[in-house]
Design a protein around this motif. Structure first.
Motif, PDB file in Angstrom:
ATOM      1  N   PHE A  17      34.823  -5.118 -28.841  1.00  0.00           N
ATOM      2  CA  PHE A  17      35.461  -6.329 -29.352  1.00  0.00           C
ATOM      3  C   PHE A  17      34.711  -6.942 -30.509  1.00  0.00           C
ATOM      4  CE2 PHE A  17      32.706  -9.432 -27.579  1.00  0.00           C
ATOM      5  CZ  PHE A  17      32.353  -8.983 -26.328  1.00  0.00           C
ATOM      6  N   THR A  20      36.526  -6.144 -33.506  1.00  0.00           N
ATOM      7  CA  THR A  20      37.908  -6.600 -33.600  1.00  0.00           C
ATOM      8  C   THR A  20      38.043  -8.103 -33.742  1.00  0.00           C
ATOM      9  OG1 THR A  20      38.141  -6.774 -31.204  1.00  0.00           O
ATOM     10  CG2 THR A  20      38.737  -4.658 -32.198  1.00  0.00           C
ATOM     11  N   ASP A  55      39.534 -15.136 -27.877  1.00  0.00           N
ATOM     12  CA  ASP A  55      39.850 -13.707 -27.916  1.00  0.00           C
ATOM     13  C   ASP A  55      38.647 -12.895 -27.438  1.00  0.00           C
ATOM     14  OD1 ASP A  55      41.601 -11.518 -28.598  1.00  0.00           O
ATOM     15  OD2 ASP A  55      40.406 -11.217 -30.412  1.00  0.00           O
ATOM     16  N   LYS A  59      38.231 -10.589 -23.939  1.00  0.00           N
ATOM     17  CA  LYS A  59      37.817  -9.186 -23.979  1.00  0.00           C
ATOM     18  C   LYS A  59      36.547  -8.968 -23.172  1.00  0.00           C
ATOM     19  CE  LYS A  59      40.345  -7.933 -28.057  1.00  0.00           C
ATOM     20  NZ  LYS A  59      40.355  -7.716 -29.480  1.00  0.00           N
ATOM     21  N   ALA A  62      37.582  -8.645 -19.542  1.00  0.00           N
ATOM     22  CA  ALA A  62      38.731  -7.752 -19.376  1.00  0.00           C
ATOM     23  C   ALA A  62      38.819  -7.165 -17.977  1.00  0.00           C
ATOM     24  CB  ALA A  62      38.684  -6.630 -20.418  1.00  0.00           C
ATOM     25  N   ASP A  78      47.656  -9.194 -29.152  1.00  0.00           N
ATOM     26  CA  ASP A  78      46.273  -9.656 -29.148  1.00  0.00           C
ATOM     27  C   ASP A  78      45.291  -8.549 -28.786  1.00  0.00           C
ATOM     28  OD1 ASP A  78      46.790 -12.267 -29.964  1.00  0.00           O
ATOM     29  OD2 ASP A  78      47.163 -12.931 -27.929  1.00  0.00           O
ATOM     30  N   VAL A  79      45.786  -7.523 -28.125  1.00  0.00           N
ATOM     31  CA  VAL A  79      44.981  -6.362 -27.768  1.00  0.00           C
ATOM     32  C   VAL A  79      45.927  -5.159 -27.752  1.00  0.00           C
ATOM     33  CG1 VAL A  79      45.258  -6.648 -25.267  1.00  0.00           C
ATOM     34  CG2 VAL A  79      43.246  -5.497 -26.139  1.00  0.00           C
ATOM     35  N   SER A  80      45.419  -4.013 -28.132  1.00  0.00           N
ATOM     36  CA  SER A  80      46.279  -2.824 -28.153  1.00  0.00           C
ATOM     37  C   SER A  80      46.272  -2.136 -26.792  1.00  0.00           C
ATOM     38  CB  SER A  80      45.793  -1.839 -29.222  1.00  0.00           C
ATOM     39  OG  SER A  80      44.564  -1.258 -28.827  1.00  0.00           O
ATOM     40  N   TYR A  83      43.309   0.116 -26.550  1.00  0.00           N
ATOM     41  CA  TYR A  83      42.068  -0.549 -26.127  1.00  0.00           C
ATOM     42  C   TYR A  83      42.042  -0.719 -24.613  1.00  0.00           C
ATOM     43  CZ  TYR A  83      38.429  -4.067 -25.638  1.00  0.00           C
ATOM     44  OH  TYR A  83      37.309  -4.750 -25.245  1.00  0.00           O
ATOM     45  N   VAL A  84      43.156  -1.155 -24.045  1.00  0.00           N
ATOM     46  CA  VAL A  84      43.246  -1.339 -22.589  1.00  0.00           C
ATOM     47  C   VAL A  84      42.991  -0.008 -21.885  1.00  0.00           C
ATOM     48  CG1 VAL A  84      44.811  -1.906 -20.685  1.00  0.00           C
ATOM     49  CG2 VAL A  84      44.785  -3.326 -22.750  1.00  0.00           C
ATOM     50  N   GLN A  87      39.311   0.941 -21.963  1.00  0.00           N
ATOM     51  CA  GLN A  87      38.502   0.156 -21.039  1.00  0.00           C
ATOM     52  C   GLN A  87      38.715   0.626 -19.597  1.00  0.00           C
ATOM     53  OE1 GLN A  87      36.118  -1.630 -22.444  1.00  0.00           O
ATOM     54  NE2 GLN A  87      37.131  -0.863 -24.276  1.00  0.00           N
TER      55      GLN A  87
END
Length: 93
Positions: A17, A20, A55, A59, A62, A78-80, A83-84, A87
């Protein structure tokens, strides 16, 4: 999870993050407000809605987010999803 693995995951999250963070404010949709109210109150209520620090806080936390909150953040852009998924893989989920 061992301490070393937890530390590595935390470090990866920080790196993920840190790159980002945006200078402009984050758009907080009604869906995000509704779905992420618990997360905001529990982890990030010291940050203003729509701020880059909020933000970052989301993250950082998360792994504690509800599925509904994560889905709302993805839908709001706000997050792709990538990315999820990264993680989840790091956390072994």
């Amino acid at each position: 999870m061992s301490y070393c693995v937890s530390l590595l995951v935390a470090f990866a999250l920080v790196l993920g993050f840190a790159g980002t963070v945006r200078a402009e404010s984050v758009t907080v949709t009604k869906a995000v407000q509704d779905a992420c109210a618990w997360e905001y109150d529990k982890f990030c209520n010291q940050y203003g809605l729509g701020s880059a620090l909020l933000d970052m806080c989301f993250k950082q936390n998360a792994r504690n987010m509800t599925k509904a909150c994560v889905e709302a953040l993805v839908a709001a852009g706000d997050v792709s999803q990538e990315y999820v998924d990264q993680q989840k893989k790091l956390l072994g989920r």
